[in-house]
Design a protein around this motif. Structure first.
Motif, PDB file in Angstrom:
ATOM      1  N   ARG A  99      44.807  58.523  26.964  1.00  7.74           N
ATOM      2  CA  ARG A  99      44.042  59.774  26.933  1.00  7.74           C
ATOM      3  C   ARG A  99      44.945  60.955  26.648  1.00  7.74           C
ATOM      4  O   ARG A  99      46.124  60.929  26.972  1.00  7.74           O
ATOM      5  CB  ARG A  99      43.440  60.022  28.331  1.00  7.74           C
ATOM      6  CG  ARG A  99      42.485  58.960  28.769  1.00  7.74           C
ATOM      7  CD  ARG A  99      41.067  59.490  28.812  1.00  7.74           C
ATOM      8  NE  ARG A  99      40.131  58.386  28.748  1.00  7.74           N
ATOM      9  CZ  ARG A  99      39.772  57.660  29.807  1.00  7.74           C
ATOM     10  NH1 ARG A  99      40.251  57.929  31.010  1.00  7.74           N
ATOM     11  NH2 ARG A  99      38.939  56.669  29.662  1.00  7.74           N
ATOM     12  N   PRO A 100      44.328  62.063  26.129  1.00  5.20           N
ATOM     13  CA  PRO A 100      45.100  63.304  26.031  1.00  5.20           C
ATOM     14  C   PRO A 100      45.544  63.732  27.432  1.00  5.20           C
ATOM     15  O   PRO A 100      44.827  63.459  28.413  1.00  5.20           O
ATOM     16  CB  PRO A 100      44.105  64.310  25.449  1.00  5.20           C
ATOM     17  CG  PRO A 100      42.767  63.665  25.456  1.00  5.20           C
ATOM     18  CD  PRO A 100      42.948  62.195  25.671  1.00  5.20           C
ATOM     19  N   SER A 101      46.704  64.369  27.512  1.00  5.69           N
ATOM     20  CA  SER A 101      47.175  64.756  28.843  1.00  5.69           C
ATOM     21  C   SER A 101      46.209  65.795  29.411  1.00  5.69           C
ATOM     22  O   SER A 101      45.632  66.590  28.685  1.00  5.69           O
ATOM     23  CB  SER A 101      48.600  65.297  28.793  1.00  5.69           C
ATOM     24  OG  SER A 101      48.583  66.574  28.236  1.00  5.69           O
ATOM     25  N   GLY A 102      46.003  65.733  30.695  1.00  6.16           N
ATOM     26  CA  GLY A 102      45.036  66.626  31.328  1.00  6.16           C
ATOM     27  C   GLY A 102      43.715  65.935  31.597  1.00  6.16           C
ATOM     28  O   GLY A 102      42.999  66.309  32.509  1.00  6.16           O
ATOM     29  N   ALA A 103      43.377  64.915  30.792  1.00  3.24           N
ATOM     30  CA  ALA A 103      42.133  64.181  31.051  1.00  3.24           C
ATOM     31  C   ALA A 103      42.345  63.273  32.266  1.00  3.24           C
ATOM     32  O   ALA A 103      43.449  62.805  32.517  1.00  3.24           O
ATOM     33  CB  ALA A 103      41.733  63.360  29.831  1.00  3.24           C
ATOM     34  N   THR A 104      41.264  63.035  33.017  1.00  3.98           N
ATOM     35  CA  THR A 104      41.355  62.148  34.184  1.00  3.98           C
ATOM     36  C   THR A 104      41.692  60.738  33.718  1.00  3.98           C
ATOM     37  O   THR A 104      40.996  60.195  32.855  1.00  3.98           O
ATOM     38  CB  THR A 104      40.013  62.141  34.945  1.00  3.98           C
ATOM     39  OG1 THR A 104      39.708  63.480  35.323  1.00  3.98           O
ATOM     40  CG2 THR A 104      40.082  61.261  36.184  1.00  3.98           C
ATOM     41  N   PRO A 105      42.757  60.148  34.238  1.00  6.02           N
ATOM     42  CA  PRO A 105      43.093  58.787  33.809  1.00  6.02           C
ATOM     43  C   PRO A 105      42.118  57.741  34.332  1.00  6.02           C
ATOM     44  O   PRO A 105      41.506  57.926  35.378  1.00  6.02           O
ATOM     45  CB  PRO A 105      44.488  58.538  34.377  1.00  6.02           C
ATOM     46  CG  PRO A 105      44.783  59.622  35.325  1.00  6.02           C
ATOM     47  CD  PRO A 105      43.731  60.695  35.196  1.00  6.02           C
ATOM     48  N   GLY A 256      46.711  49.668  40.953  1.00  3.76           N
ATOM     49  CA  GLY A 256      45.741  50.631  40.425  1.00  3.76           C
ATOM     50  C   GLY A 256      46.073  52.094  40.658  1.00  3.76           C
ATOM     51  O   GLY A 256      45.395  52.966  40.131  1.00  3.76           O
ATOM     52  N   VAL A 257      47.109  52.384  41.472  1.00  6.30           N
ATOM     53  CA  VAL A 257      47.357  53.787  41.842  1.00  6.30           C
ATOM     54  C   VAL A 257      48.071  54.540  40.729  1.00  6.30           C
ATOM     55  O   VAL A 257      49.027  54.034  40.136  1.00  6.30           O
ATOM     56  CB  VAL A 257      48.191  53.883  43.149  1.00  6.30           C
ATOM     57  CG1 VAL A 257      48.429  55.345  43.519  1.00  6.30           C
ATOM     58  CG2 VAL A 257      47.492  53.159  44.293  1.00  6.30           C
ATOM     59  N   LYS A 258      47.563  55.741  40.424  1.00  3.59           N
ATOM     60  CA  LYS A 258      48.258  56.673  39.537  1.00  3.59           C
ATOM     61  C   LYS A 258      48.372  57.992  40.290  1.00  3.59           C
ATOM     62  O   LYS A 258      47.420  58.385  40.979  1.00  3.59           O
ATOM     63  CB  LYS A 258      47.467  56.876  38.234  1.00  3.59           C
ATOM     64  CG  LYS A 258      47.433  55.625  37.350  1.00  3.59           C
ATOM     65  CD  LYS A 258      46.626  55.847  36.081  1.00  3.59           C
ATOM     66  CE  LYS A 258      46.664  54.580  35.212  1.00  3.59           C
ATOM     67  NZ  LYS A 258      45.853  54.738  33.992  1.00  3.59           N
ATOM     68  N   GLN A 259      49.515  58.659  40.117  1.00  2.00           N
ATOM     69  CA  GLN A 259      49.763  59.912  40.835  1.00  2.00           C
ATOM     70  C   GLN A 259      48.592  60.889  40.684  1.00  2.00           C
ATOM     71  O   GLN A 259      48.154  61.510  41.641  1.00  2.00           O
ATOM     72  CB  GLN A 259      51.064  60.551  40.307  1.00  2.00           C
ATOM     73  CG  GLN A 259      51.493  61.796  41.060  1.00  2.00           C
ATOM     74  CD  GLN A 259      51.823  61.506  42.516  1.00  2.00           C
ATOM     75  OE1 GLN A 259      52.617  60.593  42.813  1.00  2.00           O
ATOM     76  NE2 GLN A 259      51.216  62.245  43.428  1.00  2.00           N
ATOM     77  N   ALA A 260      48.077  61.005  39.449  1.00  2.00           N
ATOM     78  CA  ALA A 260      47.028  61.994  39.154  1.00  2.00           C
ATOM     79  C   ALA A 260      45.689  61.665  39.812  1.00  2.00           C
ATOM     80  O   ALA A 260      44.748  62.445  39.710  1.00  2.00           O
ATOM     81  CB  ALA A 260      46.837  62.116  37.644  1.00  2.00           C
ATOM     82  N   LEU A 261      45.599  60.526  40.494  1.00  2.00           N
ATOM     83  CA  LEU A 261      44.332  60.144  41.125  1.00  2.00           C
ATOM     84  C   LEU A 261      44.375  60.244  42.646  1.00  2.00           C
ATOM     85  O   LEU A 261      43.420  59.864  43.326  1.00  2.00           O
ATOM     86  CB  LEU A 261      43.940  58.719  40.707  1.00  2.00           C
ATOM     87  CG  LEU A 261      43.761  58.504  39.199  1.00  2.00           C
ATOM     88  CD1 LEU A 261      43.442  57.048  38.892  1.00  2.00           C
ATOM     89  CD2 LEU A 261      42.678  59.424  38.646  1.00  2.00           C
TER      90      LEU A 261
END
Ligand code: MBD
Ligand code: FE
Length: 295
Positions: A99-105, A256-261
């Protein structure tokens, strides 16, 4: 008959075993199938050459796969779990959702999504069993320019406070417990009530659980709430919201963990604010925006 055959590779040859197998494919095989099978055979033969299994070990591998299939039913997909714990589900997801950066992963879908969850008005409580610490989740669905996505649909699901999805405890939990579909308003705003997610083990009474045990791995997933957000003209996002205080954040069994989530969960003690949400203090408040990429 020659030992070389038309492709020059007819009989078994340990040194060229994968090539012998791949040379057997016909002329009008779909190019994609040809590519997929050639890669699988090449990598599988390479792994077997590296491992040099005994007959007994190879049979054990086959037995493992057989048992994995035998575990599967409508609510238990042991092969999905296998893909999950091997990190392959996340890898396939990453390859397909750059995804483009800034979009929810995106993150892993998991085996417990149910199509056709109860439809609720904004603000409704999806918890039907009264267990757990009350939580309000609220925010906006926006595009990558920050513009609201009016009418975005949010499909949410999570385990109850005992760590089970409703479909794992049919007849024990109320039907549709902790699942719901919401439609964001004209400003892209959404809000709903639930309970704070807690960590829980993926089903570990089957071959995948046994494998984890033998590998010295625990079966726990970091506490999460599943969300699928969809809107016409935007790429759907299949994602999670993670709690920040879970001991398993850094060692999720399915990667499944991503920092942004990882969200901020605020404990609210204000009785007035609780009353406005139809709750008693204290409760948890999660402010969370979803950013959708273009389709
Ligand atoms: C789950 O709840 C889950 O979300 C995943 C990805 C795998 C097993 C159980
Ligand atoms: Fe889950």
């Amino acid at each position: 008959p020659s030992d070389r055959g038309p492709a020059g590779l007819a009989y078994f040859d340990e040194d060229r075993s994968a090539e012998v197998v791949n040379a057997r494919m016909g002329q009008d095989v779909s190019p994609r199938l040809k590519q997929v099978m050639a890669a699988l055979v090449r990598h599988l033969h390479a792994a077997v050459k590296e491992i040099e299994p005994t007959h007994e070990e190879w049979l054990a591998a086959i037995r493992f796969l057989t048992e994995t299939g035998q575990m599967c039913n409508a609510w238990r997909q042991e092969y999905i779990l296998l893909s999950d714990v091997l990190g392959v589900s996340m890898l396939v997801d990453s390859i397909n959702n750059r995804r483009p950066s800034g979009a929810t992963p995106n993150t892993i879908l998991g085996p417990f999504f149910v199509d056709g969850a109860p439809r609720y008005p904004l603000g409704a409580d999806i918890c039907r069993d009264g267990k757990g610490e009350p939580m309000v989740v609220r925010g906006r669905v926006v595009d990558t320019q920050g513009q609201p996505v009016a009418g975005a649909m949010l499909d949410v699901w999570q385990t109850n406070d005992d760590g089970f999805y409703d479909v794992q405890q049919q007849g024990v939990q109320p039907e549709g417990n902790l699942r719901g579909v919401f439609e964001a308003d004209a400003d892209g705003r959404y809000w709903f009530k639930s309970v704070k997610p807690r960590h829980y083990p993926i089903p570990s009474d089957g071959p995948v659980g046994q494998l984890l045990g033998r590998l010295g791995r625990h079966p726990n997933r970091a506490a999460h709430l599943h969300v699928i957000v969809t809107a016409p003209g935007h790429a759907p996002v299949i994602t999670h919201i993670f709690t920040p205080d879970c001991p398993y954040l850094g060692e999720d069994a399915v990667f499944g963990v991503k920092q942004a989530l990882v969200a901020d969960f605020q404990k609210v003690d204000d009785p007035e604010e609780a009353r406005r949400h139809g709750l008693q203090a204290p409760f948890w408040r999660v402010d969370w925006d979803f950013v959708l990429a273009p389709a």
